[in-house]
Design a protein around this motif. Sequence first.
Motif, PDB file in Angstrom:
ATOM      1  N   GLU A   1     -11.102 -42.480  60.373  1.00 54.43           N
ATOM      2  CA  GLU A   1     -11.365 -42.173  61.778  1.00 54.43           C
ATOM      3  C   GLU A   1     -11.295 -43.445  62.628  1.00 54.43           C
ATOM      4  O   GLU A   1     -11.674 -44.511  62.174  1.00 54.43           O
ATOM      5  CB  GLU A   1     -12.753 -41.549  61.909  1.00 54.43           C
ATOM      6  CG  GLU A   1     -12.873 -40.194  61.267  1.00 54.43           C
ATOM      7  CD  GLU A   1     -11.980 -39.159  61.906  1.00 54.43           C
ATOM      8  OE1 GLU A   1     -11.876 -39.146  63.162  1.00 54.43           O
ATOM      9  OE2 GLU A   1     -11.369 -38.376  61.178  1.00 54.43           O
ATOM     10  N   PRO A   2     -10.851 -43.337  63.883  1.00 53.73           N
ATOM     11  CA  PRO A   2     -10.743 -44.514  64.727  1.00 53.73           C
ATOM     12  C   PRO A   2     -12.054 -45.277  64.912  1.00 53.73           C
ATOM     13  O   PRO A   2     -12.046 -46.475  65.131  1.00 53.73           O
ATOM     14  CB  PRO A   2     -10.283 -43.941  66.087  1.00 53.73           C
ATOM     15  CG  PRO A   2      -9.632 -42.660  65.738  1.00 53.73           C
ATOM     16  CD  PRO A   2     -10.349 -42.139  64.516  1.00 53.73           C
ATOM     17  N   SER A   3     -13.179 -44.621  64.806  1.00 59.08           N
ATOM     18  CA  SER A   3     -14.457 -45.306  65.001  1.00 59.08           C
ATOM     19  C   SER A   3     -14.967 -45.941  63.702  1.00 59.08           C
ATOM     20  O   SER A   3     -16.027 -46.526  63.664  1.00 59.08           O
ATOM     21  CB  SER A   3     -15.509 -44.317  65.505  1.00 59.08           C
ATOM     22  OG  SER A   3     -15.729 -43.307  64.533  1.00 59.08           O
ATOM     23  N   SER A   4     -14.205 -45.809  62.631  1.00 53.17           N
ATOM     24  CA  SER A   4     -14.652 -46.343  61.341  1.00 53.17           C
ATOM     25  C   SER A   4     -14.386 -47.826  61.231  1.00 53.17           C
ATOM     26  O   SER A   4     -13.697 -48.412  62.036  1.00 53.17           O
ATOM     27  CB  SER A   4     -13.957 -45.592  60.209  1.00 53.17           C
ATOM     28  OG  SER A   4     -14.315 -44.241  60.267  1.00 53.17           O
ATOM     29  N   PHE A   5     -14.906 -48.422  60.173  1.00 53.88           N
ATOM     30  CA  PHE A   5     -14.890 -49.863  60.047  1.00 53.88           C
ATOM     31  C   PHE A   5     -14.888 -50.240  58.586  1.00 53.88           C
ATOM     32  O   PHE A   5     -15.562 -49.642  57.802  1.00 53.88           O
ATOM     33  CB  PHE A   5     -16.178 -50.373  60.719  1.00 53.88           C
ATOM     34  CG  PHE A   5     -16.371 -51.842  60.662  1.00 53.88           C
ATOM     35  CD1 PHE A   5     -17.067 -52.411  59.630  1.00 53.88           C
ATOM     36  CD2 PHE A   5     -15.889 -52.630  61.674  1.00 53.88           C
ATOM     37  CE1 PHE A   5     -17.291 -53.776  59.597  1.00 53.88           C
ATOM     38  CE2 PHE A   5     -16.116 -53.993  61.655  1.00 53.88           C
ATOM     39  CZ  PHE A   5     -16.816 -54.563  60.625  1.00 53.88           C
ATOM     40  N   GLY A   6     -14.122 -51.251  58.185  1.00 52.82           N
ATOM     41  CA  GLY A   6     -14.242 -51.746  56.834  1.00 52.82           C
ATOM     42  C   GLY A   6     -13.030 -52.503  56.351  1.00 52.82           C
ATOM     43  O   GLY A   6     -11.988 -51.938  56.167  1.00 52.82           O
ATOM     44  N   PHE A   7     -13.151 -53.791  56.125  1.00 49.12           N
ATOM     45  CA  PHE A   7     -12.112 -54.634  55.546  1.00 49.12           C
ATOM     46  C   PHE A   7     -12.802 -55.796  54.855  1.00 49.12           C
ATOM     47  O   PHE A   7     -13.697 -56.417  55.420  1.00 49.12           O
ATOM     48  CB  PHE A   7     -11.203 -55.139  56.662  1.00 49.12           C
ATOM     49  CG  PHE A   7     -10.153 -56.070  56.189  1.00 49.12           C
ATOM     50  CD1 PHE A   7     -10.328 -57.437  56.295  1.00 49.12           C
ATOM     51  CD2 PHE A   7      -9.008 -55.584  55.640  1.00 49.12           C
ATOM     52  CE1 PHE A   7      -9.353 -58.302  55.868  1.00 49.12           C
ATOM     53  CE2 PHE A   7      -8.034 -56.454  55.203  1.00 49.12           C
ATOM     54  CZ  PHE A   7      -8.194 -57.814  55.326  1.00 49.12           C
ATOM     55  N   THR A   8     -12.365 -56.112  53.632  1.00 45.86           N
ATOM     56  CA  THR A   8     -12.946 -57.240  52.968  1.00 45.86           C
ATOM     57  C   THR A   8     -11.870 -58.130  52.420  1.00 45.86           C
ATOM     58  O   THR A   8     -10.781 -57.687  52.154  1.00 45.86           O
ATOM     59  CB  THR A   8     -13.874 -56.821  51.855  1.00 45.86           C
ATOM     60  OG1 THR A   8     -13.106 -56.160  50.867  1.00 45.86           O
ATOM     61  CG2 THR A   8     -15.000 -55.953  52.328  1.00 45.86           C
TER      62      THR A   8
ATOM     63  N   GLN B   1     -23.824 -45.531  54.506  1.00 47.39           N
ATOM     64  CA  GLN B   1     -25.096 -44.878  54.839  1.00 47.39           C
ATOM     65  C   GLN B   1     -25.124 -44.344  56.265  1.00 47.39           C
ATOM     66  O   GLN B   1     -25.773 -43.339  56.531  1.00 47.39           O
ATOM     67  CB  GLN B   1     -26.271 -45.833  54.617  1.00 47.39           C
ATOM     68  CG  GLN B   1     -26.596 -46.048  53.167  1.00 47.39           C
ATOM     69  CD  GLN B   1     -27.726 -47.033  52.967  1.00 47.39           C
ATOM     70  OE1 GLN B   1     -28.066 -47.809  53.846  1.00 47.39           O
ATOM     71  NE2 GLN B   1     -28.307 -47.020  51.778  1.00 47.39           N
ATOM     72  N   ILE B   2     -24.438 -45.018  57.179  1.00 51.45           N
ATOM     73  CA  ILE B   2     -24.414 -44.522  58.558  1.00 51.45           C
ATOM     74  C   ILE B   2     -23.215 -43.598  58.789  1.00 51.45           C
ATOM     75  O   ILE B   2     -22.830 -43.344  59.923  1.00 51.45           O
ATOM     76  CB  ILE B   2     -24.468 -45.666  59.599  1.00 51.45           C
ATOM     77  CG1 ILE B   2     -23.250 -46.567  59.507  1.00 51.45           C
ATOM     78  CG2 ILE B   2     -25.761 -46.446  59.484  1.00 51.45           C
ATOM     79  CD1 ILE B   2     -23.113 -47.547  60.670  1.00 51.45           C
TER      80      ILE B   2
END
Length: 88
Positions: free
Chosen positions: A81-88, A28-29
Amino acid sequence: MKIALLAGAHSNCGKTTLTLALLQYFRQIKRDIIAFKAAPDLLDPLWHQAVTGSPSYNLDTRMMGAETCRTQLYQHAAQVEPSSFGFT
């Protein structure tokens, strides 16, 4: 690359629910995110993909070995992108 690891002490403690909520929030962001799953599971990766619009990848060291998991993590994480985020 930013990485988050979400873990729980036992089954049915809410890991999947929290993971999906976080993935949805980052989507969403407008963050490019990639989800990973550590364990053989057919359902969670499908939910990850439904939320993120991207495939979810397995990082199970018992099935793949630690080095293969590291390689897969870095290879797929490098696609966002380097500013991205996500690991589960």
